[in-house]
Design an enzyme around this catalytic site. Structure first.
Site, PDB file in Angstrom:
ATOM      1  CD  GLU A 106      -3.084  -0.272   0.040  1.00 41.81           C
ATOM      2  OE1 GLU A 106      -3.088   0.057  -1.158  1.00 41.81           O
ATOM      3  OE2 GLU A 106      -3.706  -1.251   0.486  1.00 41.81           O
ATOM      4  N   GLY A 119     -15.693   5.643  -3.164  1.00 40.84           N
ATOM      5  CA  GLY A 119     -14.924   6.219  -2.047  1.00 40.84           C
ATOM      6  C   GLY A 119     -14.565   5.222  -0.964  1.00 40.84           C
ATOM      7  CG  ASP A 135      -6.341   1.873  -7.603  1.00 38.50           C
ATOM      8  OD1 ASP A 135      -5.664   1.069  -6.929  1.00 38.50           O
ATOM      9  OD2 ASP A 135      -6.717   2.978  -7.171  1.00 38.50           O
ATOM     10  N   GLY A 195     -12.340   2.764  -1.294  1.00 39.44           N
ATOM     11  CA  GLY A 195     -10.996   2.200  -1.468  1.00 39.44           C
ATOM     12  C   GLY A 195     -11.015   0.933  -2.301  1.00 39.44           C
ATOM     13  CG  LEU A 196     -13.596  -1.685  -2.170  1.00 42.84           C
ATOM     14  CD1 LEU A 196     -14.925  -2.388  -1.941  1.00 42.84           C
ATOM     15  CD2 LEU A 196     -12.441  -2.613  -1.780  1.00 42.84           C
ATOM     16  CB  SER A 197     -10.285   0.615  -7.718  1.00 44.70           C
ATOM     17  OG  SER A 197      -9.090   0.721  -7.027  1.00 44.70           O
ATOM     18  CB  SER A 198     -15.815   3.238  -7.607  1.00 45.46           C
ATOM     19  OG  SER A 198     -15.342   4.425  -6.998  1.00 45.46           O
ATOM     20  CB  THR A 236       4.510   0.404  -2.621  1.00 42.49           C
ATOM     21  OG1 THR A 236       3.387  -0.386  -3.003  1.00 42.49           O
ATOM     22  CG2 THR A 236       4.862   0.118  -1.169  1.00 42.49           C
ATOM     23  CD  GLU A 246      -8.269   8.487 -10.801  1.00 42.86           C
ATOM     24  OE1 GLU A 246      -8.252   9.418  -9.984  1.00 42.86           O
ATOM     25  OE2 GLU A 246      -9.134   7.598 -10.808  1.00 42.86           O
TER      26      GLU A 246
HETATM   27  C1  GLA Z   1      -5.206   4.588  -4.230  1.00 40.94           C
HETATM   28  C2  GLA Z   1      -4.465   4.937  -5.509  1.00 40.94           C
HETATM   29  C3  GLA Z   1      -3.426   3.868  -5.844  1.00 40.94           C
HETATM   30  C4  GLA Z   1      -2.538   3.556  -4.656  1.00 40.94           C
HETATM   31  C5  GLA Z   1      -3.376   3.331  -3.399  1.00 40.94           C
HETATM   32  C6  GLA Z   1      -2.523   3.179  -2.168  1.00 40.94           C
HETATM   33  O1  GLA Z   1      -5.988   3.467  -4.433  1.00 40.94           O
HETATM   34  O2  GLA Z   1      -5.357   5.072  -6.584  1.00 40.94           O
HETATM   35  O3  GLA Z   1      -2.670   4.272  -6.955  1.00 40.94           O
HETATM   36  O4  GLA Z   1      -1.595   4.572  -4.461  1.00 40.94           O
HETATM   37  O5  GLA Z   1      -4.290   4.381  -3.176  1.00 40.94           O
HETATM   38  O6  GLA Z   1      -1.763   2.012  -2.250  1.00 40.94           O
END
Ligand code: GLA
Length: 380
Positions: free
Chosen positions: A34, A121, A171, A123-126, A36, A159
């Protein structure tokens, strides 16, 4: 109704015909690695069985027009006249359009319907899922081959340069290139990937704290800037290039906060590599320990957890059947991911949900996940 059926149904309600194409792009959960990715380090996410679905047909006039089922809202723009970035969900589609045009792709218009069950929102990359679905729509309409790393970079540019969130590449990469039943170890330097099987008789459980973040807010971009400052101090291009020994030797004159950020990134990269071996050796116990250690470092060194994430991770870690648990994604709210013994997964979910609700008065959402494949055309 399954989302695939729903999106087709809505399309035919609106347009009075079947869609020419249906595309799907998944959300993701990151198992370890995370904060990284933007230091060109290692990550190990998997795609989940929650996704953005788009049903569409081509248009001849260069207009893109999409109706969102969840938001009951339509976004519409002219590919040839994108104007300036604005606000709202349509910006992800426009951002992808802008980046593809900038890289010389020939794009044609389309219209359709979008639906999604990736929570926003959390943290699952919507947003990455929406970007990759959009990129897949253009790619399929042009009958081009899907180039996952190239499309992931397009999503990242959308983004960074259109929406204004300085996110990394993880993501988009996992949404673009996941393989069913596997996590993916991604080297964010060269975007090479290795398939990693989940330990047998385990489940990945996502525990949503119901607290939320935004990546255009200052926290995420601040962390990225702090990592860049750390790299500068150690005279490396990215923290990926820093090892533990050099880190310990050259701390003089370095701000304590920046030092902690560097310690997180260097140790987290190590954890990903070792976690991959644990998974390959089918050892959920060791994998779980690395997940717990990752959470500790995100809390103490990187400072991207909040009280509810810390509570959820602690409750998960102490509930029987759990090998390890940590916050996942950008942080400041959102979800914890846990590796759990299969036969305990349902009971684990109920027990942690009850404990969490008792303490916080928040009713968490808990998902037992399947690792899914990446973006694809499901109907041509
Ligand atoms: C978000 C960002 C990713 C990554 C994570 C943290 O999801 O979109 O690129 O940096 O946070 O690991």
């Amino acid at each position: 109704m399954k989302l695939k059926e729903l999106v087709k149904q809505k399309f035919s309600d609106i347009y009075g015909a079947d869609p020419a194409l249906v595309v799907r792009a998944p959300g993701r959960v990151n198992l370890i690695g995370e904060h990284t990715d933007y230091s060109e380090g290692f990550v190990m996410p998997m795609a989940i069985d929650r996704a953005v679905w788009l049903a569409l047909r081509p248009r001849e006039d260069g207009i893109v027009s999409v109706y969102s089922v969840e938001l009951d809202d339509r976004t519409e723009f002219d590919i040839g006249d994108l104007g300036e970035p604005g606000d709202g969900w349509g910006e992800y589609l426009k951002g992808v359009t802008w980046a593809m045009l900038d890289e010389g792709y020939e794009l044609s218009g389309w219209e359709g319907v979008v639906t999604s069950d990736v929570p926003v929102g959390a943290g699952l990359s919507s947003s990455a899922a929406l970007e990759m679905a959009t990129a897949m729509a253009y790619t399929a309409l042009a009958s081009n081959d899907w180039n996952a790393p190239a499309m992931a970079k397009i999503g990242q540019r959308a983004e960074n340069e259109w929406v204004g969130a300085n996110t990394g590449i993880m993501d988009q990469m996992i949404s673009a290139s996941a393989v069913q039943d596997h996590a993916l170890m991604i080297d964010c330097r060269d975007l090479s990937t290795q398939l990693v099987p989940l330990p047998s008789d385990t489940k990945i459980v996502i525990l949503d704290t119901m607290t939320r973040h935004t990546h255009t807010g200052s926290g995420y971009n601040d962390r990225r800037a702090e990592c860049e400052a750390a790299a500068k101090h150690f005279n490396v291009e990215f923290l990926r290039d820093l090892d533990k020994v050099t880190l310990q030797k050259n701390v003089e004159g370095l701000d304590k906060t920046i030092l902690r950020r560097a310690i997180h990134v260097v140790s987290e990269n190590d954890r990903v590599v070792q976690a991959m071996s644990a998974m390959q050796n089918n050892d959920p116990h060791i994998m779980g320990l690395f997940m717990n250690a990752s959470h500790d470092s995100l809390r103490d060194n990187f400072e991207v957890t909040n009280r509810d994430l810390d509570l959820m991770a602690a409750l998960a870690q102490e509930t029987p059947g759990c090998y390890g648990a940590r916050m996942t994604g950008g942080g400041f709210g959102g979800c914890v991911v846990a590796l759990v013994k299969s036969e305990r997964a349902e009971a684990f979910a109920t027990e942690v949900a009850t404990d969490y609700a008792n303490v916080t008065d928040l009713q968490p959402h808990i998902y037992i996940c399947q690792p899914m494949g990446g973006a694809e055309v499901v109907k041509s």
